[in-house]
Design an enzyme around this catalytic site. Structure first.
Site, short mmCIF file in Angstrom:
data_model
loop_
_atom_site.label_atom_id
_atom_site.label_comp_id
_atom_site.label_asym_id
_atom_site.label_seq_id
_atom_site.Cartn_x
_atom_site.Cartn_y
_atom_site.Cartn_z
N LYS A 75 29.65 -9.65 11.89
CA LYS A 75 28.96 -10.87 11.51
C LYS A 75 29.94 -11.93 11.03
O LYS A 75 29.92 -13.08 11.50
CB LYS A 75 27.94 -10.58 10.40
N ASP A 129 22.52 -12.28 10.49
CA ASP A 129 22.32 -12.09 9.06
C ASP A 129 20.86 -11.70 8.82
O ASP A 129 20.12 -11.44 9.77
CB ASP A 129 22.72 -13.34 8.28
#
Length: 278
Positions: A146, A164
């Site tokens: 991420k 997320d």
């Protein structure tokens, strides 16, 4: 505030076809891409909501953003980068002093350990520069896919999906995926959209999740993509009541960045200690 208020743009509630018989893969892909186009119209100013001036600052800010808000990070990093403007500087930081500077972001001991480790790795293995390859970024302490995708997409122009909590929640509400694991979500969403859309899709979906499609009480009645959403009705459907749930610029409040991009239609956030939103 510039732009048309979200509540005034709301079309009719979701079509029955979105909740009726099973949707084919082709129909889902077409609907998903239309949602992306609609979100591009709603959030033409979508952007990363962390303040940064260079790749190192974005990398550090993204690591700090775990388990806290981007606003809290943005209120914390000015003092942090004043003290440690480069990887070489941060690599030499006294752990206790670094911890104290980042304490407001939570989990500060663990995050300080990651920041020290990644700074030392940048100094020792990458000549003090943030690498532009995913396979290198994920070797840095505290950096997963991420964080790597955030940095690659926003400073190196390498497309990536940033999964997320907001992105994962909306991807499942939109029925783009049923996966819970972020890497599996990423893989399935990448298969739906052209690579050129990945970075901006991430921003648009996260913007929508923060402003309208909230976790506990989504503002369905103020949602401009309601006809395309299989989850319509999970939140408040009355337009006036839903309008009161809107956040950030959609609700007339400041955003999360202290230094937002020039085209951002809302207000900049305030420094630490100032009230920005009820």
């Amino acid at each position: 505030m510039n732009g048309t208020p979200a509540a005034s743009r709301v079309p009719a509630p979701a079509r029955s076809s979105a909740k009726g018989k099973a949707e084919s893969r082709l129909a889902m892909v077409r609907r998903a891409r239309r949602i992306n186009r609609e979100l591009a119209d709603v959030y033409p100013y979508a952007h990363p909501e962390l303040d940064f001036r260079n790749p190192f600052e974005l990398l550090v800010a993204t690591v700090l953003s775990a388990q806290t808000t981007d606003l809290r990070v943005n209120q914390t990093t000015p003092a942090l980068f004043a003290a440690y403007p480069t990887p070489e500087d941060m690599a030499e930081a006294v752990p206790e002093e670094l911890e104290e500077l980042i304490r407001p972001t939570g989990f500060f001991r663990m995050k300080a350990k990651s920041l020290l480790g990644l700074s030392q790795a940048l100094r020792d293995r990458f000549g003090g520069e943030v690498p532009g390859r995913l396979e290198d970024l994920v070797t840095l302490p505290g950096v997963g896919r991420k964080t790597a995708n955030v940095v690659l997409g926003n400073v190196f122009g390498v497309p990536g999906i940033t999964v997320d909590t907001h992105f994962g929640r909306l991807a499942r509400r939109f029925k783009w995926t049923e996966q819970e694991d972020p890497e599996k979500v990423e893989a399935e969403i990448c298969a739906i959209f052209p690579k050129s859309e990945w970075t901006m899709l991430s921003h648009r979906v996260v913007f929508h999740g923060r402003r309208i499609c909230h976790a506990r009480n989504p503002a369905c009645g103020a949602c401009p993509i309601a006809p395309l959403c299989p989850a319509y009705g999970e939140g408040e459907t009355d337009p006036e009541k839903a309008k009161k749930l809107l956040k950030y610029e959609k609700g007339g409040y400041p955003g999360q960045r202290l230094s937002p991009p020039p085209d951002y239609p809302g207000l900049p956030a305030s420094p630490a200690g100032a009230r920005t939103e009820p």
